[in-house]
Scaffold this active site. Structure first.
Site, PDB file in Angstrom:
ATOM      1  CE  LYS A  90     -24.284 -35.480  18.346  1.00 45.15           C
ATOM      2  NZ  LYS A  90     -23.894 -34.551  19.416  1.00 45.15           N
ATOM      3  NE  ARG A 147     -26.716 -24.010  19.572  1.00 51.47           N
ATOM      4  CZ  ARG A 147     -25.728 -23.999  20.484  1.00 51.47           C
ATOM      5  NH1 ARG A 147     -24.984 -22.914  20.620  1.00 51.47           N
ATOM      6  NH2 ARG A 147     -25.509 -25.046  21.250  1.00 51.47           N
TER       7      ARG A 147
END
Length: 497
Positions: free
Chosen positions: A274, A348
């Protein structure tokens, strides 16, 4: 902060919160103070253009000789609109107005008001609940804080003639304990809360009767949880899967409701790292797991008559020489293979193994997962609603109704084959991401592949898990969104009646 209940009587010290109905209708306690002040309260209301609209406040120095320090008038709105949330807002707004005032005690006057939507005992209990929720503060790391910035209120007394208020507050108090646990663990920095230490926090729930089981990496490897383990392989911290069981139903064999939480205790993005700006906020990428843990504490604390299992997958997503790479293929517990296109779409991967494990081991009546899963949900819904995806209309309707009752609103978004096709991989059963379009939906479609025929819902709380401004019942910071929603859902549909 201690909360107690007493019969209506003007206190002789501290601060007093009294309600005003919209249209300047002083409630009984406000009128009593006005009489002591020879009409001074009414004059102050008129001068301040205070009309009694919901959550309006007006702080007035108490009249001489009363013994009180100050009086806080809080707008209640129209009587026929005062429900549980309005009562909570009344208590929380009143407390916030005096929290750092220097007063050490506060009395909240819950007068009898004709036409309320809720019973008087519920009004008083919910006002106390709102005050308790608003009293939360994560201040353990302050060492040089100014006295004026520290909360001074130590005791809150709710004044009510309703004899059942204290009993009505007891389960709400247990829910507040769950909310506070969630806010605590979500607020902690990642060097304090990591997979192993968060698992330790879960173990503490055994004192309430929750059965807690912690699976380490060796156990998860034997189970074939390659998706979850792939996320954590770049960290020095060992990944954990925690199972929390509350068996409160009369029928111990009845299928449980399964709550599953994403617990990425720090999310650097991994190799798909990030940007540096704002990365410190990724300490709360475990807020879904935090909500499940808090919900389990709330349910156990109030002795919910339901069977509920909470499962949280706890990992750190870190870059290292051993980290998962874009392009890697992992095999999930279900046997399905996943091409990892982006290591920052890691939540996920954690959830898919946790969902499959829950389905296979517990055969639940329904599964609900909570996760700070996508930034796309913030673009779609802002910070007001969580995103809801569900395989069954009935379950979606129940969750939506529960969220509406407690002030944790959700908005249902679609699922469909057109979105699912975006996950097609050239070398594996699926990719872990689709395109930029409909990112929250394709994430939900990914999870749907791991629930089979079990009724399932996914709540994306990325926009609601953390708040940057104070509200009536939550100071800025970790919100614990989901704890009250799940508790209400269980109360409405999964408890023995």
């Amino acid at each position: 902060m201690k909360i107690s209940f007493a019969k209506p009587q003007l206190p002789s010290e501290g601060a007093l919160v009294a309600g005003v109905l919209e249209g300047k209708g002083l409630t009984g306690s406000a009128k009593a103070i006005d009489d002591l002040a020879a009409g001074g309260i009414a004059r102050a209301v008129a001068a301040a253009k205070f009309t009694g609209k919901k959550d309006q406040t007006l702080t007035i120095l108490a009249p001489a000789g009363s013994g009180l320090g100050r009086v806080v008038l809080v707008g209640l709105g129209k009587a026929e609109s005062i429900d549980s949330q309005a009562a909570q807002s009344f208590g929380g707004t009143g407390l916030a107005a005096v929290l750092t005032s220097g007063d050490t005690s506060l009395a909240i006057a819950c007068d009898d008001i004709p036409g309320l939507k809720i019973a008087p005992e519920s009004f008083a209990a919910q006002a106390a609940f709102g005050a308790r929720l608003r009293s939360y503060r994560f201040g353990k790391y302050f060492t040089k804080e100014k006295k004026d910035d520290k909360p001074s209120i130590k005791k809150v007394t709710v004044l009510t003639a309703a004899s059942g208020a204290k009993a009505a507050f007891a389960p709400l108090d247990a829910v507040a304990d769950g909310v506070f646990l969630t806010r605590d663990v979500v607020s902690e920095p990642a060097n304090v809360i990591h997979p192993e230490s968060l698992a330790d926090e879960c173990r503490k729930l055994s004192a309430l009767g929750v059965e807690v089981e912690v699976l380490g990496e060796k156990q998860m490897k034997k189970l074939g949880m390659g998706a979850l383990l792939g996320v954590g392989q770049g960290s020095d911290r060992e990944s954990q899967l925690v199972v929390m069981r509350w068996q409160g139903a009369k029928d111990a064999e009845a299928a449980p409701l399964a709550l599953i939480g994403k617990g990425v205790c720090f999310d650097s993005g991994g190799i798909s790292i990030k940007p540096a700006g704002g990365m410190e906020e990724m300490k709360w990428d475990m807020a879904g797991a935090g909500a499940v843990i808090g919900a389990m504490k709330a349910l156990a604390g109030r002795k919910a008559k339901a069977n509920v299992v909470g499962i949280v997958g706890l990992v750190e997503n870190m870059p290292s020489g051993n980290a998962q790479r874009p392009g890697d293929v992992v095999t999930s517990m279900s046997g399905q293979t996943i091409e990892v296109i982006n290591t920052d779409a890691e939540g996920r991967l954690v959830l898919c193994d946790a969902l499959w494990y829950a389905k296979e081991r517990f055969k639940p009546s329904a599964m609900i997962d909570l996760a700070t899963l996508t930034g796309a949900i913030i673009i779609a819904l802002g910070n007001e609603y969580a995103g809801l995806f569900a395989s069954q209309d009935k379950l979606a309707e129940r969750i939506t109704a529960a969220g509406g009752k407690v002030g944790e609103p959700v908005w249902r978004l679609p699922l469909g084959d057109a979105y699912d096709k975006q996950l097609k991989s050239d070398i594996a059963d699926m990719k872990n991401v689709g395109g930029r379009e409909g990112g929250s939906i394709t994430a939900a479609q990914f999870l749907k592949r791991f629930v089979a025929d079990t009724p399932w819902a996914h709540i994306d709380i990325a926009g609601t898990a953390w708040t940057k401004k104070d509200s009536a019942t939550c100071p800025k910071g970790a919100s614990a969104f989901g704890v009250r929603l799940l508790d209400q859902l269980v109360a409405d549909h999964y408890e023995d009646k």
